[in-house]
Motif scaffolding. Structure first.
Motif, PDB file in Angstrom:
ATOM      1  N   PHE A 143     -58.832  10.049  43.623  1.00 60.18           N
ATOM      2  CA  PHE A 143     -57.911   9.091  44.235  1.00 60.18           C
ATOM      3  C   PHE A 143     -58.077   7.691  43.653  1.00 60.18           C
ATOM      4  N   SER A 146     -55.982   7.370  40.265  1.00 60.28           N
ATOM      5  CA  SER A 146     -54.715   8.082  40.077  1.00 60.28           C
ATOM      6  C   SER A 146     -53.578   7.142  39.689  1.00 60.28           C
ATOM      7  N   THR A 147     -53.404   6.035  40.397  1.00 63.67           N
ATOM      8  CA  THR A 147     -52.289   5.130  40.102  1.00 63.67           C
ATOM      9  C   THR A 147     -52.487   4.452  38.753  1.00 63.67           C
ATOM     10  N   PHE A 175     -52.139  13.819  44.147  1.00 64.44           N
ATOM     11  CA  PHE A 175     -52.287  12.453  44.643  1.00 64.44           C
ATOM     12  C   PHE A 175     -52.472  12.503  46.155  1.00 64.44           C
ATOM     13  N   VAL A 179     -49.286   8.460  48.324  1.00 65.44           N
ATOM     14  CA  VAL A 179     -48.983   8.045  46.954  1.00 65.44           C
ATOM     15  C   VAL A 179     -47.944   8.982  46.349  1.00 65.44           C
ATOM     16  N   ALA A 180     -48.089  10.280  46.585  1.00 63.63           N
ATOM     17  CA  ALA A 180     -47.118  11.257  46.086  1.00 63.63           C
ATOM     18  C   ALA A 180     -45.724  10.956  46.626  1.00 63.63           C
TER      19      ALA A 180
END
Length: 337
Positions: A143, A146-147, A175, A179-180
């Motif tokens: 996590f 991820s972005t 994600f 976030v997804a």
């Protein structure tokens, strides 16, 4: 396809029987490290479903898996029998379990390469110099990165470099559910944000399914979304990635206010109100919309207007409203308006 692989497939041979991921984790006394945002996915039905979401994997394809950990998704990928599997894992504690999977894949004529590296620094072009084969990017992402990783890959996609020298390199990634949902959020959605717009400029994001948090060990506080990101054959802009990212970031910096407020922070204060109004008129965008109400084309028209403006006033490009006051930039912009 080699004769060896053809014989293996015709004979119905598959990976030899292996201990379950849960058994391997227990055998090698592997514990997820909180500081690396690790969560193990033990259910092979779910790991198979993630890999199935990636679409067809041909015998000549290359798969790059991010953060394989003890190898749950890895063995699901191997069942699809790509020609080459590249594993990028930062934590060397998983070396023995990954080596075991490599040894099991060897008789099936599959090449498995293991790199103990940080995916944020991993040089894909160095390890995949030849782009005649299709690449799939798959991973249960930590996590914490991820972005950042996704934005880095969008920059690569915009520049047609790294894994995206071909236009058919798809990403199938996990994600946090929130976030997804942001990645896939449509215009007007409460979840719509900078990541939504950036994702939808260069890819078609598809929410495949949700994995409940209880499926992971240790159980995270949130559920997890599996998203497939399909690169657009024609990106929606030819503007430089850094400029688009900057404009979209400013637009969403004051999400609940009128979109002109965040957009205006791209500009020095002395001429901000007048110039902001002019650029919105050029872009044919209503400046009283909230940022989450803006479509991708509207955001890009605002980026185009800003790009034209800094061609006319290049000194404005260096302006940072969060930085120290710079009267030279403000004054020069005001004088030239």
């Amino acid at each position: 396809m080699s004769q060896v692989t053809a014989r293996v497939l015709n004979s119905g041979m598959r990976l030899p029987p292996l201990p379950t991921i849960r058994e391997l984790v227990k055998l090698y006394k592997l514990q997820a490290m909180k500081q690396l945002s690790q969560n193990f996915l033990m259910d092979e039905r779910l790991t198979d479903k993630i890999v199935k979401s990636a679409g067809r994997i041909d015998p000549r394809d290359i798969v790059l898996e991010v953060g394989p950990g003890p190898g749950g998704i890895t063995r699901s990928i191997l069942r699809r029998q790509p020609q080459r599997l590249i594993l990028v894992e930062k934590d060397r504690r998983f070396g023995e379990t990954l080596q075991l999977l490599r040894e099991c894949a060897s008789p099936l004529d599959m090449q498995v390469d293991i790199y103990y590296d940080d995916i944020l620094r991993f040089n894909i072009e160095q390890h995949i110099p030849d782009m005649t084969q299709r690449i799939h990017l798959i991973g249960n992402l930590p996590f914490s990165i991820s972005t950042r990783l996704l934005i880095n890959w969008y920059a690569d996609l915009a520049a047609r470099r790294g894994a995206f020298r071909r236009n058919d390199t798809c990403m199938t990634l996990t994600f946090q559910k929130e976030v997804a949902e942001r990645i896939c959020a449509p215009v007007g959605s409460e979840q719509r944000c900078r990541l939504s717009v950036m994702s939808q400029i260069w890819t078609e994001p598809v929410m495949k399914f949700i994995i409940p948090g209880k499926a992971f060990v240790p159980k995270p506080q949130v559920d997890v979304g599996v998203v497939k990101l399909i690169p657009l054959k024609q990106p929606k802009t030819q503007l430089p990635f850094s400029l688009v990212e900057r404009v979209v970031r400013h637009i969403f910096s004051m999400r609940q206010k009128y979109c002109r407020r965040g957009y205006g922070t791209l500009l020095p204060p002395d001429s901000r109100e007048e110039t902001t109004q002019t650029l919105f008129q050029r872009a044919d965008v209503r400046d009283t919309l909230r940022s989450f109400e803006l479509s991708v084309p509207q955001c890009l028209r605002l980026a185009d207007a800003y790009a034209e403006y800094i061609k006319e006033h290049p000194e404005v490009e260096a302006y940072d409203y969060r930085g120290p006051k710079n009267p030279d930039v403000s004054g020069a912009a005001a004088a030239s308006s």
